[in-house]
Design a protein around this motif. Structure first.
Motif, PDB file in Angstrom:
ATOM      1  N   PHE A   1     -15.032  49.355 -11.447  1.00 17.76           N
ATOM      2  CA  PHE A   1     -14.998  49.448 -12.527  1.00 17.76           C
ATOM      3  C   PHE A   1     -14.103  48.890 -13.297  1.00 17.76           C
ATOM      4  N   ALA A   2     -13.258  47.986 -12.955  1.00 16.91           N
ATOM      5  CA  ALA A   2     -12.380  47.213 -13.747  1.00 16.91           C
ATOM      6  C   ALA A   2     -13.297  46.057 -14.279  1.00 16.91           C
ATOM      7  N   VAL A   3     -12.647  45.804 -15.590  1.00 15.75           N
ATOM      8  CA  VAL A   3     -13.566  44.760 -16.325  1.00 15.75           C
ATOM      9  C   VAL A   3     -13.112  43.432 -16.347  1.00 15.75           C
ATOM     10  N   LEU A   4     -11.870  43.199 -16.607  1.00 20.82           N
ATOM     11  CA  LEU A   4     -11.533  41.848 -16.925  1.00 20.82           C
ATOM     12  C   LEU A   4     -10.730  41.380 -15.739  1.00 20.82           C
ATOM     13  N   PRO A   5     -10.645  39.992 -15.749  1.00 20.45           N
ATOM     14  CA  PRO A   5     -10.002  39.391 -14.373  1.00 20.45           C
ATOM     15  C   PRO A   5      -8.386  39.736 -14.287  1.00 20.45           C
ATOM     16  N   ASP A   6      -7.831  39.930 -15.255  1.00 26.48           N
ATOM     17  CA  ASP A   6      -6.244  40.173 -15.065  1.00 26.48           C
ATOM     18  C   ASP A   6      -6.203  41.590 -14.686  1.00 26.48           C
ATOM     19  N   THR A   7      -7.374  42.600 -14.694  1.00 31.09           N
ATOM     20  CA  THR A   7      -7.059  43.921 -14.240  1.00 31.09           C
ATOM     21  C   THR A   7      -7.726  43.857 -12.606  1.00 31.09           C
ATOM     22  N   ARG A   8      -8.894  43.155 -12.506  1.00 33.69           N
ATOM     23  CA  ARG A   8      -9.522  42.838 -11.344  1.00 33.69           C
ATOM     24  C   ARG A   8      -8.678  42.066 -10.099  1.00 33.69           C
ATOM     25  N   LYS A   9      -8.154  40.929 -10.529  1.00 28.41           N
ATOM     26  CA  LYS A   9      -7.341  40.446  -9.426  1.00 28.41           C
ATOM     27  C   LYS A   9      -6.302  41.113  -8.609  1.00 28.41           C
ATOM     28  N   PRO A  10      -5.319  41.875  -9.183  1.00 31.81           N
ATOM     29  CA  PRO A  10      -4.131  42.786  -8.434  1.00 31.81           C
ATOM     30  C   PRO A  10      -4.914  43.801  -7.575  1.00 31.81           C
ATOM     31  N   VAL A  11      -5.969  44.317  -8.325  1.00 31.74           N
ATOM     32  CA  VAL A  11      -6.555  45.370  -7.413  1.00 31.74           C
ATOM     33  C   VAL A  11      -7.454  44.584  -6.187  1.00 31.74           C
ATOM     34  N   ALA A  12      -7.996  43.661  -6.420  1.00 33.72           N
ATOM     35  CA  ALA A  12      -8.721  42.808  -5.326  1.00 33.72           C
ATOM     36  C   ALA A  12      -7.713  42.308  -4.167  1.00 33.72           C
ATOM     37  N   LEU A  13      -6.431  41.893  -4.965  1.00 31.28           N
ATOM     38  CA  LEU A  13      -5.709  41.618  -3.613  1.00 31.28           C
ATOM     39  C   LEU A  13      -5.034  42.876  -2.841  1.00 31.28           C
ATOM     40  N   ALA A  14      -4.820  44.043  -3.558  1.00 38.74           N
ATOM     41  CA  ALA A  14      -4.482  45.033  -2.762  1.00 38.74           C
ATOM     42  C   ALA A  14      -5.650  45.702  -1.810  1.00 38.74           C
ATOM     43  N   LEU A  15      -6.908  45.450  -2.308  1.00 39.85           N
ATOM     44  CA  LEU A  15      -8.230  45.860  -1.503  1.00 39.85           C
ATOM     45  C   LEU A  15      -8.105  44.913  -0.172  1.00 39.85           C
TER      46      LEU A  15
ATOM     47  N   ARG B   1     -14.668  39.318   0.855  1.00 41.89           N
ATOM     48  CA  ARG B   1     -14.959  39.270  -0.845  1.00 41.89           C
ATOM     49  C   ARG B   1     -13.888  39.557  -1.631  1.00 41.89           C
ATOM     50  N   ALA B   2     -13.124  40.444  -1.561  1.00 43.81           N
ATOM     51  CA  ALA B   2     -12.091  40.886  -2.034  1.00 43.81           C
ATOM     52  C   ALA B   2     -10.957  39.557  -2.384  1.00 43.81           C
ATOM     53  N   ALA B   3     -10.754  39.262  -1.058  1.00 47.58           N
ATOM     54  CA  ALA B   3      -9.909  37.918  -1.280  1.00 47.58           C
ATOM     55  C   ALA B   3     -10.518  36.738  -2.034  1.00 47.58           C
ATOM     56  N   GLN B   4     -11.551  36.372  -2.060  1.00 45.69           N
ATOM     57  CA  GLN B   4     -12.141  35.504  -2.984  1.00 45.69           C
ATOM     58  C   GLN B   4     -12.114  35.804  -4.400  1.00 45.69           C
ATOM     59  N   GLU B   5     -12.282  37.014  -4.674  1.00 49.22           N
ATOM     60  CA  GLU B   5     -12.137  37.597  -6.022  1.00 49.22           C
ATOM     61  C   GLU B   5     -10.778  37.313  -6.508  1.00 49.22           C
TER      62      GLU B   5
END
Length: 349
Positions: free
Chosen positions: A117-131, A160-164
């Motif tokens: 449910f994160a919208v923009l890349p600046d929010t998604r990328k750090p979460v994807a890295l943690a995931l 998939r998370a690493a790619q994002e």
């Protein structure tokens, strides 16, 4: 904590399997640790455990609430997620993964929810890295517990998370570890191809320590595939790539532990798989330098020593190491290492 007698437990198990008796909280805690499953997998969805939420008329209110919640996952919250992954990694290393299944599943669910449910890349990328770090750890735990399909799916999630997150190192590491699922399944040629692909695709974007790790993984898988020349070439490449800086962990990828002591153990493991007599020296050197907090790794090292001694016809010494390996594998709940022990215990031709 008191439990029923063995005869009563047999009745309980029969009743649980046939749906005649519910599994109480006391036995659920024991069974989750023994079987390495979540509470929902053990007992099914619990009615009334979470009140049903009434959706709004058009569903938008609920969606916007989730988006707002995901937006609130600040950088400090992402660091909290990563700290939780590190704690779970430490507990897994020392005690095994069997007792961490619920915690790991809840941790992954929280990260997946935040990313979904994160919208923009600046929010998604750090979460994807943690995931991706958490999912790789969860995948390795699943593989160690014998849940191979779960391991495969979680490696796919990590990739998939690493790619994002646009993190080639995390992608290469998850792909390299995923090769072990193929190796455990007997598809060693595919496993070798996959770990080589991980290294080649990462290229110069990988740290020297991660490149050494991938070469060492390739060496082990080549040994399993009966490719001695390729195995030795990969071991030599690992030595060349590994920094001589006295460090153990990769600062850019904390899930990678590799120093010259670890690499000596890896070389001994590969040579033992090839049936080489010289494996014993490397393995005893690794045992002497082993970090005592790596309990499950010590079970694997003992298996390697048993295999190496069997090659030399030293059955007595091999059995001593197998006994230690069995105790350590049971202590950590490592199905993977227990399987190795049983295979090595079988009568040798």
């Amino acid at each position: 904590m008191e439990i029923a007698s063995p005869s009563s437990l047999k009745v309980y198990v029969s009743d649980w399997e046939n749906g005649k008796r519910k599994i109480g909280d006391q036995y659920a805690r024991i069974l989750r640790a023994v079987l390495g499953v979540t509470d929902e997998e053990l007992r099914g969805p619990q009615l009334g455990s979470e009140p049903a939420k009434q959706p709004s008329t058009d569903g938008y209110d609920d969606l916007l609430d989730r988006i707002d919640s995901a937006r609130s996952v600040s950088q400090s919250m992402v660091q909290t997620f990563m700290d939780q992954t590190e704690l779970l990694r430490t507990m897994d290393r020392q005690m095994g993964a069997a007792g961490l299944v619920d915690q790991m599943s809840n941790h992954l669910s929280a990260l997946e929810e935040a990313l979904t449910f994160a919208v923009l890349p600046d929010t998604r990328k750090p979460v994807a890295l943690a995931l991706t770090g958490a999912a790789s750890l969860a995948a390795w735990q699943a593989l160690d517990g014998g849940f191979v399909e779960r391991a495969w799916r979680r490696y796919e999630l990590a990739k998939r998370a690493a790619q994002e997150a646009d993190t080639p190192m995390y992608l290469a590491h998850a792909t390299g570890e995923q090769a072990y699922v193929l190796g455990e399944a007997g598809r060693v040629d595919d496993a070798v191809a996959l770990v080589r692909y991980a290294r080649e695709v990462g290229g110069e974007r990988l740290s020297p320590r991660l490149r050494a790790w991938l070469h060492a993984a390739e060496a082990e898988l080549c040994a399993k595939a009966g490719m001695p020349d390729d195995c030795r070439r990969a071991l030599d490449n690992a030595v060349v790539c590994l920094p001589d800086d006295g460090e153990t962990r990769d600062p850019d990828l904390l899930s990678v532990f590799l120093n010259h002591g670890h690499l000596t153990r890896w070389r001994g493991n590969a040579l033992a798989l090839l049936g080489e007599d010289e494996a014993v020296g490397d393995l005893y050197a690794a045992l002497e330098a082993a970090d005592p907090s790596f309990v499950r790794a010590q079970a694997g090292l003992r298996c390697d020593l048993a295999q190496a001694h069997f090659v030399r016809g030293e059955a007595g010494q091999a059995q001593q190491h197998l006994q230690q390996a069995r105790l350590l594998a049971k202590r950590t709940g490592s199905v993977r290492q227990q399987r190795r022990v049983e295979l090595l215990t079988q009568p040798r031709r």
